[in-house]
Design an enzyme around this catalytic site. Sequence first.
Site, PDB file in Angstrom:
ATOM      1  CB  SER A  17      -0.851  -0.045   1.272  1.00  0.00           C
ATOM      2  OG  SER A  17      -1.395   1.210   1.539  1.00  0.00           O
ATOM      3  CE1 TYR A  69      -3.811  -2.712   5.576  1.00  0.00           C
ATOM      4  CE2 TYR A  69      -3.443  -0.336   5.539  1.00  0.00           C
ATOM      5  CZ  TYR A  69      -3.619  -1.528   4.876  1.00  0.00           C
ATOM      6  OH  TYR A  69      -3.602  -1.549   3.512  1.00  0.00           O
ATOM      7  CE  LYS A 101      -1.310  -4.646   3.347  1.00  0.00           C
ATOM      8  NZ  LYS A 101      -1.500  -5.950   2.715  1.00  0.00           N
TER       9      LYS A 101
HETATM   10  C1  UD1 Z   1      -6.644   3.770   4.079  1.00  0.00           C
HETATM   11  C2  UD1 Z   1      -5.185   3.419   4.241  1.00  0.00           C
HETATM   12  C3  UD1 Z   1      -4.731   2.589   3.069  1.00  0.00           C
HETATM   13  C4  UD1 Z   1      -5.581   1.352   2.983  1.00  0.00           C
HETATM   14  C5  UD1 Z   1      -7.034   1.774   2.837  1.00  0.00           C
HETATM   15  C6  UD1 Z   1      -7.901   0.535   2.832  1.00  0.00           C
HETATM   16  C7  UD1 Z   1      -3.694   4.946   5.385  1.00  0.00           C
HETATM   17  C8  UD1 Z   1      -3.039   6.252   5.339  1.00  0.00           C
HETATM   18  N1  UD1 Z   1      -4.424   4.656   4.323  1.00  0.00           N
HETATM   19  O1  UD1 Z   1      -6.708   4.627   2.974  1.00  0.00           O
HETATM   20  O2  UD1 Z   1      -3.409   2.195   3.240  1.00  0.00           O
HETATM   21  O3  UD1 Z   1      -5.173   0.562   1.917  1.00  0.00           O
HETATM   22  O4  UD1 Z   1      -7.411   2.610   3.932  1.00  0.00           O
HETATM   23  O5  UD1 Z   1      -8.694   0.388   3.899  1.00  0.00           O
HETATM   24  O6  UD1 Z   1      -3.564   4.210   6.306  1.00  0.00           O
HETATM   25  N2  UD1 Z   1     -12.920  10.209   4.177  1.00  0.00           N
HETATM   26  C9  UD1 Z   1     -13.934  11.084   4.527  1.00  0.00           C
HETATM   27  N3  UD1 Z   1     -15.093  10.579   5.013  1.00  0.00           N
HETATM   28  C10 UD1 Z   1     -15.287   9.231   5.182  1.00  0.00           C
HETATM   29  C11 UD1 Z   1     -14.253   8.343   4.833  1.00  0.00           C
HETATM   30  C12 UD1 Z   1     -13.072   8.869   4.352  1.00  0.00           C
HETATM   31  O7  UD1 Z   1     -13.793  12.300   4.393  1.00  0.00           O
HETATM   32  O8  UD1 Z   1     -16.363   8.832   5.642  1.00  0.00           O
HETATM   33  C13 UD1 Z   1     -11.676  10.750   3.631  1.00  0.00           C
HETATM   34  C14 UD1 Z   1     -10.438  10.402   4.428  1.00  0.00           C
HETATM   35  O9  UD1 Z   1     -10.197  11.372   5.391  1.00  0.00           O
HETATM   36  C15 UD1 Z   1      -9.386  10.386   3.333  1.00  0.00           C
HETATM   37  C16 UD1 Z   1     -10.138   9.956   2.085  1.00  0.00           C
HETATM   38  O10 UD1 Z   1     -11.501  10.152   2.369  1.00  0.00           O
HETATM   39  O11 UD1 Z   1      -8.908  11.663   3.109  1.00  0.00           O
HETATM   40  C17 UD1 Z   1      -9.915   8.491   1.748  1.00  0.00           C
HETATM   41  O12 UD1 Z   1     -10.165   7.727   2.903  1.00  0.00           O
HETATM   42  P1  UD1 Z   1     -10.275   6.131   2.862  1.00  0.00           P
HETATM   43  O13 UD1 Z   1     -11.190   5.726   1.763  1.00  0.00           O
HETATM   44  O14 UD1 Z   1     -10.604   5.675   4.242  1.00  0.00           O
HETATM   45  O15 UD1 Z   1      -8.828   5.672   2.428  1.00  0.00           O
HETATM   46  P2  UD1 Z   1      -7.391   6.044   3.045  1.00  0.00           P
HETATM   47  O16 UD1 Z   1      -7.490   6.499   4.447  1.00  0.00           O
HETATM   48  O17 UD1 Z   1      -6.718   6.938   2.079  1.00  0.00           O
END
Ligand code: UD1
Length: 371
Positions: free
Chosen positions: A156, A181, A185
Amino acid sequence: MCDLRCEIFANRKSQITNHKSQITNHKSQITMKILVTGGTGYIGSHTVVELQQAGYEIVIIDNLSNSNIEVLDGITKITGKKPYFYQADCLDKAALQNIFSEHGDIRGIIHFAASKAVGESVQEPLLYYRNNIVSLLNLLDLMPQYGIEALVFSSSCTVYGQPEILPVTESSPIQPALSPYGNTKQICEEIIRDTVCATDKLKTIILRYFNPIGAHKSVLIGELPNGVPQNLIPYLTQTAAGIRKELSVFGNDYDTPDGSCIRDYISVVDLAKAHVVAVERMLAGKQKSEIEYFNIGTGRGLSVLELINAFEKATNVKVPYKIVGRREGDIEKVWADPSLANTELGWTAQETIEDTLRSTWKWQLSLRNCN
Ligand code: UD1
């Protein structure tokens, strides 16, 4: 008499030639068998589809802890082929041994099976360390015993933490992990590196995924989150479908143009295709070294607010949302420099973000129709 003999001889010769060419054809049609752990999961199932369509024979091991047996029907409908399936846990070494013995002709492994919820990993670190690390150890132990040399590992972009320089290349520094997590990795990458260095019988390609989204265009497979989704896209589509009241945008005070976090969202189908290319590269002996790392992303960063906007434009569906505080452990911005994968693997992300978002919406609608 002589003519007759000549004729018999000529016939025999042509029979031999036909037989030879049949053998050659048969040889070129021999399908290579690949083991896919976690093959009924989100990325795993899309990868099995692409592999089968590329002519590989697939053995899936999945404990179904975060996936559904019906995914197999979806894979079979899309490809016309049913993969071998074993409901087994990669922590169960004896079960793995049985499967390896039954399929003595496995040529390579793609290892997806792992726990992946960042928040849960903070609550249950031992579960994550045990599951993600011991599963890998079991596979690495068994591979040489069964003459399997090629491993593709799901890593990742989380290994880069918050990079100082963007976009990130494969040689960007690895940063201390922000969650158990993420740490698993990094540790798994190190375990693989050390094991590859210690033996000439193992080669590996480590794929560092950015943020996979979307679903197969057939709408027969897609992401099936358990319970309340933690990731952005499933939460967003469930909100758009009216299952959730509103999406929470975690923070609008980041150092980004609109204040929300930036990620590199990649179509899961494009990501799946990267695995096919990686497997082919290894089996064809085209690797430049026994361990290779590739960023699998689009090279373009999108903020959370831009993504919501793109979804609304692509689908004509409104997404109610509110801005809330930052989510702990979130990285501000990260996107890939995928040029190494582009040049070395000959792989490039193809799907537009609009098409990917439409596929994810169609998938959500198909799920609603099932309920
Ligand atoms: C995270 C992990 C990534 C992992 C992936 C799978 C980290 C930094 N990243 O990705 O390694 O493979 O999960 O589970 O550990 N967001 C919102 N509202 C929500 C959900 C998310 O605003 O309800 C935002 C988050 O703040 C982020 C973006 O959307 O900025 C993406 O979030 P998400 O889909 O959870 O993925 P990552 O955190 O990037």
